[in-house]
Design an enzyme around this catalytic site. Structure first.
Site, mmCIF file in Angstrom:
data_model
loop_
_atom_site.group_PDB
_atom_site.id
_atom_site.type_symbol
_atom_site.label_atom_id
_atom_site.label_comp_id
_atom_site.label_asym_id
_atom_site.label_seq_id
_atom_site.Cartn_x
_atom_site.Cartn_y
_atom_site.Cartn_z
ATOM 1 N N ASP A 55 93.980 41.735 37.415
ATOM 2 C CA ASP A 55 95.223 42.010 38.131
ATOM 3 C C ASP A 55 96.423 41.522 37.331
ATOM 4 O O ASP A 55 96.289 40.808 36.338
ATOM 5 C CB ASP A 55 95.216 41.303 39.490
ATOM 6 C CG ASP A 55 94.469 42.086 40.557
ATOM 7 O OD1 ASP A 55 94.131 43.247 40.299
ATOM 8 O OD2 ASP A 55 94.220 41.518 41.635
ATOM 9 N N LYS A 78 98.889 45.829 39.812
ATOM 10 C CA LYS A 78 99.900 46.538 40.594
ATOM 11 C C LYS A 78 101.174 45.707 40.615
ATOM 12 O O LYS A 78 101.146 44.484 40.478
ATOM 13 C CB LYS A 78 99.421 46.775 42.029
ATOM 14 C CG LYS A 78 98.161 47.617 42.145
ATOM 15 C CD LYS A 78 97.736 47.741 43.593
ATOM 16 C CE LYS A 78 96.523 48.652 43.744
ATOM 17 N NZ LYS A 78 95.321 48.082 43.101
ATOM 18 N N MET A 189 103.952 39.267 49.535
ATOM 19 C CA MET A 189 104.423 40.610 49.154
ATOM 20 C C MET A 189 105.550 41.067 50.086
ATOM 21 O O MET A 189 105.574 42.205 50.536
ATOM 22 C CB MET A 189 103.260 41.606 49.177
ATOM 23 C CG MET A 189 102.121 41.233 48.250
ATOM 24 S SD MET A 189 100.647 42.286 48.418
ATOM 25 C CE MET A 189 99.951 41.616 49.953
#
Length: 271
Positions: A55, A78, A189
């Site tokens: 990641d 991402k 997030m």
């Protein structure tokens, strides 16, 4: 002390790909960033890996510099507005390399089972008959506030913790946690969703003086912390140009001066 994921000669060489034998997948939590916050098991599995599927967050950059040169590193990270490899394709990569006889480490930031989609990867491996295990990691929901001197629970202040994905809807349970002064709400997030979160909270009657802290780049030299309130955080976050990755903490544990002097507000970490 510099940590290494390279195998020592005394411990034997890493197993090479063998297409006649099914490999395995280890879903590994990398923690909040520094490699020395990973578990000993995580270090061992990385030293044994033929393939690392990494990641963007967590210790990925540090790990890359310490692996043997023949380890295949696949970046599937991402970011905000960036989703280069869909989850289904990541699952397929894990299965394909394990079927080729590889030892595969799926290296994730934080803990694989806390908003990390690790369960989906385990399910995909099990469905394909691939041996798979999970190594826990230090979750950013707790460790990033801790790096800024914020305990997510604290005797006499907060006795419960509610963790929410800022990219999803803010449900009744999240609004109830925001309304309860004994609960700390941690939003992961959530920088882009901050206006929506503030609107939902204020619309639910949460007082404007409810403390809010935003910790950016926790456990790195770029760490900095904004301490504010629900009523002021939008303007103050915009003025400070707050960006991801960041963890948002809402509740009395986030107030300035609880553990650290108020003068440390929005100072860069001295790490």
């Amino acid at each position: 002390m510099r940590l290494s994921f390279r195998r020592r000669a005394a411990t034997g060489s890493r197993r090479r790909a063998n297409p006649t034998r099914v490999g395995r997948v280890d879903v590994v939590g990398g923690g909040p960033g520094p490699a020395d916050l990973m578990t000993l098991r995580a270090h061992r599995l990385l030293a044994e890996a033929d393939v690392v599927v990494a990641d963007r967050l967590g210790p990925a950059d540090e790990v890359r510099t310490r692996l043997d040169s023949d380890v295949l590193i696949i970046d599937v990270g991402k970011g905000p507005g960036r989703d280069p490899i869909p989850q289904a394709q990541i699952n397929a990569l894990l299965v394909a390399h394990a079927r080729a006889g590889m030892r595969v480490v799926r290296l994730k930031g934080g803990d694989p089972f806390l908003l990390g989609r690790g369960g989906e990867e385990v399910f995909a491996c099990e469905a394909a008959g691939i041996p798979v295990s999970v190594t826990p990691g230090v979750t950013s929901a707790i460790s990033v506030p801790q790096a800024a001197g914020i305990p997510v629970t604290h005797r006499g202040v907060a006795s419960a913790l509610h963790v929410v994905n800022g990219q999803g809807p803010f449900t009744g349970s999240t609004l109830a946690s925001l309304a309860d002064p004994s609960v700390t709400t941690v939003v992961l997030m959530g920088v882009a969703a901050l206006p929506r979160l503030v609107d939902a909270a204020r619309g639910h009657g949460i007082p404007d003086d409810r403390p809010v802290a935003i910790v950016e780049n926790g456990h790195t030299p770029r760490q900095r912390t904004l301490r504010s309130t629900l009523g002021a955080v939008l303007d103050e976050a915009a003025a400070a140009h707050v960006t991801n990755p960041a963890v948002i903490v809402i509740g009395d544990v986030a107030r300035a001066g609880l553990l650290l002097p108020a003068s440390t507000q929005y100072a860069e970490s001295a790490m």
